[in-house]
Design a protein around this motif. Structure first.
Motif, PDB file in Angstrom:
ATOM      1  N   ARG A   2       0.833  -0.678  -0.153  1.00  0.00           N
ATOM      2  CA  ARG A   2      -0.314   0.103  -0.149  1.00  0.00           C
ATOM      3  C   ARG A   2       0.993   1.441  -0.231  1.00  0.00           C
ATOM      4  NH1 ARG A   2      -3.292   2.006  -1.495  1.00  0.00           N
ATOM      5  NH2 ARG A   2      -4.889  -0.162  -2.171  1.00  0.00           N
ATOM      6  N   SER A   3       2.025   1.317   1.124  1.00  0.00           N
ATOM      7  CA  SER A   3       2.631   2.317   0.901  1.00  0.00           C
ATOM      8  C   SER A   3       3.732   2.767  -0.703  1.00  0.00           C
ATOM      9  CB  SER A   3       4.015   2.407   2.417  1.00  0.00           C
ATOM     10  OG  SER A   3       4.950   3.201   1.889  1.00  0.00           O
ATOM     11  N   THR A   4       3.895   1.654  -0.882  1.00  0.00           N
ATOM     12  CA  THR A   4       4.274   1.765  -2.342  1.00  0.00           C
ATOM     13  C   THR A   4       3.741   2.087  -3.634  1.00  0.00           C
ATOM     14  OG1 THR A   4       6.299  -0.355  -1.811  1.00  0.00           O
ATOM     15  CG2 THR A   4       5.951   0.340  -4.104  1.00  0.00           C
ATOM     16  N   VAL A   5       2.452   2.006  -3.427  1.00  0.00           N
ATOM     17  CA  VAL A   5       2.028   2.244  -4.337  1.00  0.00           C
ATOM     18  C   VAL A   5       1.531   3.405  -4.186  1.00  0.00           C
ATOM     19  CG1 VAL A   5      -0.721   1.461  -5.043  1.00  0.00           C
ATOM     20  CG2 VAL A   5       0.269  -0.146  -4.136  1.00  0.00           C
ATOM     21  N   ASP A   6       1.228   3.863  -3.364  1.00  0.00           N
ATOM     22  CA  ASP A   6       0.965   5.479  -2.505  1.00  0.00           C
ATOM     23  C   ASP A   6       2.062   6.557  -2.909  1.00  0.00           C
ATOM     24  OD1 ASP A   6      -0.643   4.714  -1.329  1.00  0.00           O
ATOM     25  OD2 ASP A   6      -0.671   4.561   0.518  1.00  0.00           O
ATOM     26  N   VAL A   7       2.841   6.130  -2.904  1.00  0.00           N
ATOM     27  CA  VAL A   7       4.972   6.952  -3.489  1.00  0.00           C
ATOM     28  C   VAL A   7       4.959   6.776  -5.839  1.00  0.00           C
ATOM     29  CG1 VAL A   7       6.740   6.706  -3.943  1.00  0.00           C
ATOM     30  CG2 VAL A   7       5.687   6.451  -1.152  1.00  0.00           C
ATOM     31  N   ILE A   8       4.606   5.561  -5.944  1.00  0.00           N
ATOM     32  CA  ILE A   8       4.024   5.873  -7.580  1.00  0.00           C
ATOM     33  C   ILE A   8       3.333   6.530  -7.744  1.00  0.00           C
ATOM     34  CG2 ILE A   8       3.888   4.212  -9.718  1.00  0.00           C
ATOM     35  CD1 ILE A   8       5.487   1.252  -7.528  1.00  0.00           C
ATOM     36  N   ARG A   9       1.877   6.095  -7.111  1.00  0.00           N
ATOM     37  CA  ARG A   9       0.930   7.094  -7.956  1.00  0.00           C
ATOM     38  C   ARG A   9       1.330   8.815  -7.652  1.00  0.00           C
ATOM     39  NH1 ARG A   9      -4.117   4.120  -5.370  1.00  0.00           N
ATOM     40  NH2 ARG A   9      -4.461   3.158  -6.697  1.00  0.00           N
ATOM     41  N   GLN A  10       1.436   9.057  -6.479  1.00  0.00           N
ATOM     42  CA  GLN A  10       2.116  10.045  -6.455  1.00  0.00           C
ATOM     43  C   GLN A  10       4.028  11.088  -7.539  1.00  0.00           C
ATOM     44  OE1 GLN A  10       3.683  10.997  -2.444  1.00  0.00           O
ATOM     45  NE2 GLN A  10       3.549  13.513  -3.196  1.00  0.00           N
ATOM     46  N   HIS A  11       4.074   9.475  -7.781  1.00  0.00           N
ATOM     47  CA  HIS A  11       5.554  10.061  -7.785  1.00  0.00           C
ATOM     48  C   HIS A  11       6.139   9.652  -9.444  1.00  0.00           C
ATOM     49  CE1 HIS A  11       6.710  12.851  -4.062  1.00  0.00           C
ATOM     50  NE2 HIS A  11       6.146  11.901  -3.389  1.00  0.00           N
ATOM     51  N   GLY A  12       5.384   8.356  -8.919  1.00  0.00           N
ATOM     52  CA  GLY A  12       5.765   7.597 -10.808  1.00  0.00           C
ATOM     53  C   GLY A  12       7.072   6.252  -9.936  1.00  0.00           C
ATOM     54  N   TRP A  13       7.780   6.531  -9.221  1.00  0.00           N
ATOM     55  CA  TRP A  13       8.385   5.205  -8.462  1.00  0.00           C
ATOM     56  C   TRP A  13       8.832   5.732  -7.540  1.00  0.00           C
ATOM     57  CZ3 TRP A  13      11.135   8.757 -12.021  1.00  0.00           C
ATOM     58  CH2 TRP A  13      11.525   9.268 -11.922  1.00  0.00           C
ATOM     59  N   GLN A  14       9.577   4.493  -7.225  1.00  0.00           N
ATOM     60  CA  GLN A  14      10.050   4.504  -5.862  1.00  0.00           C
ATOM     61  C   GLN A  14      10.776   3.670  -5.538  1.00  0.00           C
ATOM     62  OE1 GLN A  14       7.959   2.306  -2.811  1.00  0.00           O
ATOM     63  NE2 GLN A  14       8.362   2.889  -0.872  1.00  0.00           N
ATOM     64  N   VAL A  15      12.392   4.392  -4.030  1.00  0.00           N
ATOM     65  CA  VAL A  15      13.681   3.963  -4.402  1.00  0.00           C
ATOM     66  C   VAL A  15      13.251   3.343  -2.638  1.00  0.00           C
ATOM     67  CG1 VAL A  15      15.810   4.533  -4.018  1.00  0.00           C
ATOM     68  CG2 VAL A  15      14.268   5.078  -5.590  1.00  0.00           C
ATOM     69  N   VAL A  16      13.554   1.559  -3.011  1.00  0.00           N
ATOM     70  CA  VAL A  16      13.566   1.156  -2.124  1.00  0.00           C
ATOM     71  C   VAL A  16      15.074   1.096  -1.826  1.00  0.00           C
ATOM     72  CG1 VAL A  16      13.004  -1.603  -1.258  1.00  0.00           C
ATOM     73  CG2 VAL A  16      11.931  -0.450  -2.426  1.00  0.00           C
ATOM     74  N   MET A  17      15.349   1.346   0.454  1.00  0.00           N
ATOM     75  CA  MET A  17      16.683   0.865   0.358  1.00  0.00           C
ATOM     76  C   MET A  17      16.933  -0.251   1.169  1.00  0.00           C
ATOM     77  SD  MET A  17      17.177   5.355   0.761  1.00  0.00           S
ATOM     78  CE  MET A  17      15.926   5.455   1.077  1.00  0.00           C
ATOM     79  N   ILE A  18      17.296  -1.044   1.373  1.00  0.00           N
ATOM     80  CA  ILE A  18      17.993  -1.707   2.252  1.00  0.00           C
ATOM     81  C   ILE A  18      19.219  -1.837   3.035  1.00  0.00           C
ATOM     82  CG2 ILE A  18      18.534  -4.245   2.538  1.00  0.00           C
ATOM     83  CD1 ILE A  18      16.479  -3.157   0.222  1.00  0.00           C
ATOM     84  N   PRO A  19      19.522  -1.187   4.388  1.00  0.00           N
ATOM     85  CA  PRO A  19      20.448  -0.354   4.440  1.00  0.00           C
ATOM     86  C   PRO A  19      22.001  -1.893   5.152  1.00  0.00           C
ATOM     87  CG  PRO A  19      19.231  -0.554   6.508  1.00  0.00           C
ATOM     88  CD  PRO A  19      18.265  -0.813   5.192  1.00  0.00           C
ATOM     89  N   ALA A  20      22.643  -1.578   4.877  1.00  0.00           N
ATOM     90  CA  ALA A  20      23.857  -1.783   5.674  1.00  0.00           C
ATOM     91  C   ALA A  20      23.686  -2.948   6.439  1.00  0.00           C
ATOM     92  CB  ALA A  20      25.550  -2.147   5.062  1.00  0.00           C
ATOM     93  N   ASP A  21      24.216  -4.121   6.869  1.00  0.00           N
ATOM     94  CA  ASP A  21      24.260  -4.970   8.640  1.00  0.00           C
ATOM     95  C   ASP A  21      25.025  -5.396   8.802  1.00  0.00           C
ATOM     96  OD1 ASP A  21      23.485  -6.363   6.991  1.00  0.00           O
ATOM     97  OD2 ASP A  21      21.016  -7.119   7.345  1.00  0.00           O
ATOM     98  N   ASP A  22      24.925  -6.503   9.742  1.00  0.00           N
ATOM     99  CA  ASP A  22      26.521  -7.615   9.970  1.00  0.00           C
ATOM    100  C   ASP A  22      26.248  -8.056   9.246  1.00  0.00           C
ATOM    101  OD1 ASP A  22      26.682  -6.182  12.363  1.00  0.00           O
ATOM    102  OD2 ASP A  22      25.360  -7.386  13.626  1.00  0.00           O
ATOM    103  N   LEU A  23      25.688  -8.784   8.465  1.00  0.00           N
ATOM    104  CA  LEU A  23      25.144 -10.046   6.964  1.00  0.00           C
ATOM    105  C   LEU A  23      26.171  -9.214   5.376  1.00  0.00           C
ATOM    106  CD1 LEU A  23      22.173 -11.721   7.556  1.00  0.00           C
ATOM    107  CD2 LEU A  23      23.958 -11.863   8.221  1.00  0.00           C
ATOM    108  N   GLY A  24      26.413  -7.828   5.084  1.00  0.00           N
ATOM    109  CA  GLY A  24      26.881  -7.397   3.770  1.00  0.00           C
ATOM    110  C   GLY A  24      26.718  -6.490   3.582  1.00  0.00           C
ATOM    111  N   PRO A  25      27.086  -5.758   2.827  1.00  0.00           N
ATOM    112  CA  PRO A  25      26.314  -4.338   2.319  1.00  0.00           C
ATOM    113  C   PRO A  25      24.642  -3.917   1.792  1.00  0.00           C
ATOM    114  CG  PRO A  25      28.114  -5.273   0.903  1.00  0.00           C
ATOM    115  CD  PRO A  25      27.472  -5.984   1.841  1.00  0.00           C
ATOM    116  N   GLY A  26      24.551  -3.373   1.793  1.00  0.00           N
ATOM    117  CA  GLY A  26      23.339  -2.278   1.727  1.00  0.00           C
ATOM    118  C   GLY A  26      23.215  -2.324   0.138  1.00  0.00           C
ATOM    119  N   TRP A  27      22.167  -2.265  -0.338  1.00  0.00           N
ATOM    120  CA  TRP A  27      20.986  -2.066  -1.707  1.00  0.00           C
ATOM    121  C   TRP A  27      20.456  -1.631  -2.158  1.00  0.00           C
ATOM    122  CZ3 TRP A  27      20.582  -7.011   0.446  1.00  0.00           C
ATOM    123  CH2 TRP A  27      19.414  -7.414   0.732  1.00  0.00           C
ATOM    124  N   ALA A  28      19.324  -0.697  -2.880  1.00  0.00           N
ATOM    125  CA  ALA A  28      18.000  -0.199  -3.626  1.00  0.00           C
ATOM    126  C   ALA A  28      18.218  -0.319  -5.121  1.00  0.00           C
ATOM    127  CB  ALA A  28      19.237   1.562  -3.308  1.00  0.00           C
TER     128      ALA A  28
END
Length: 176
Positions: free
Chosen positions: A24-50
């Motif tokens: 639902r959050s993703t849908v709201d952002v896409i409706r407003q901006h056209g796309w969303q960037v999902v961000m997964i921060p780095a943690d003890d298991l490894g680097p982050g990505w987006a």
């Protein structure tokens, strides 16, 4: 909204009434901006990505993914590439770009076998892969991971253009 919505299985095109809260959050952002960037921060298991969700739905352009840098910087790079594409600059595998970050980046096709490990929110939104994804690969001192001297970059960013069985074992293959 894509012109061929009958072929699209995403939450918006299929008019799904009650998606889960993340979708639902993703849908709201896409409706407003056209796309969303999902961000997964780095943690003890490894680097982050987006990665983006919505470029394919809204503009029929490949989604973009980037790994191993600060998630805020990756968000900026992905948004800049998305804006440039919407303004008419194409996004194609094999391109090298020097106009979006302090280091050169190259665009590479992501193999479908990697999707489940890294793009779960996009799968939830699109409901039915495949949707195209390009990896935005960064270089160090002008050297990319597939070039001589670039092998050390694989601990920071995967080579999603390779079949998982051909990828060097490491933090990125643990997800599989």
């Amino acid at each position: 909204m894509p012109t061929d919505s009958a072929a699209c299985h995403c939450v918006l095109c299929q008019d799904i009434d009650e998606p889960d809260p993340r979708t639902r959050s993703t849908v709201d952002v896409i409706r407003q901006h056209g796309w969303q960037v999902v961000m997964i921060p780095a943690d003890d298991l490894g680097p982050g990505w987006a990665y983006t969700i919505g470029l394919w739905h809204t503009h029929r352009m490949p989604e973009l993914a980037m790994f191993g840098l600060d998630v805020g910087l990756m968000q900026t790079v992905l948004n800049d590439l998305g804006r440039q594409a919407v303004e008419g600059r194409s996004l194609e595998a094999g391109q090298e770009r020097h106009d979006v970050a302090s280091v050169p980046v190259a665009l590479r096709t992501v193999g479908y076998r990697w999707y489940k490990a890294f793009f779960g929110t996009a799968i939830g939104y699109y409901r039915k892969p495949p949707f195209p994804v390009l990896q935005v690969v960064w270089s160090r001192d002008g050297v990319f991971p597939w070039q001589p001297g670039g092998e050390g970059l694989l601990s920071h960013q995967p080579r999603l253009d390779l079949h998982p069985d051909d990828h060097p074992v490491g933090v990125w293959t643990q997800e599989l």
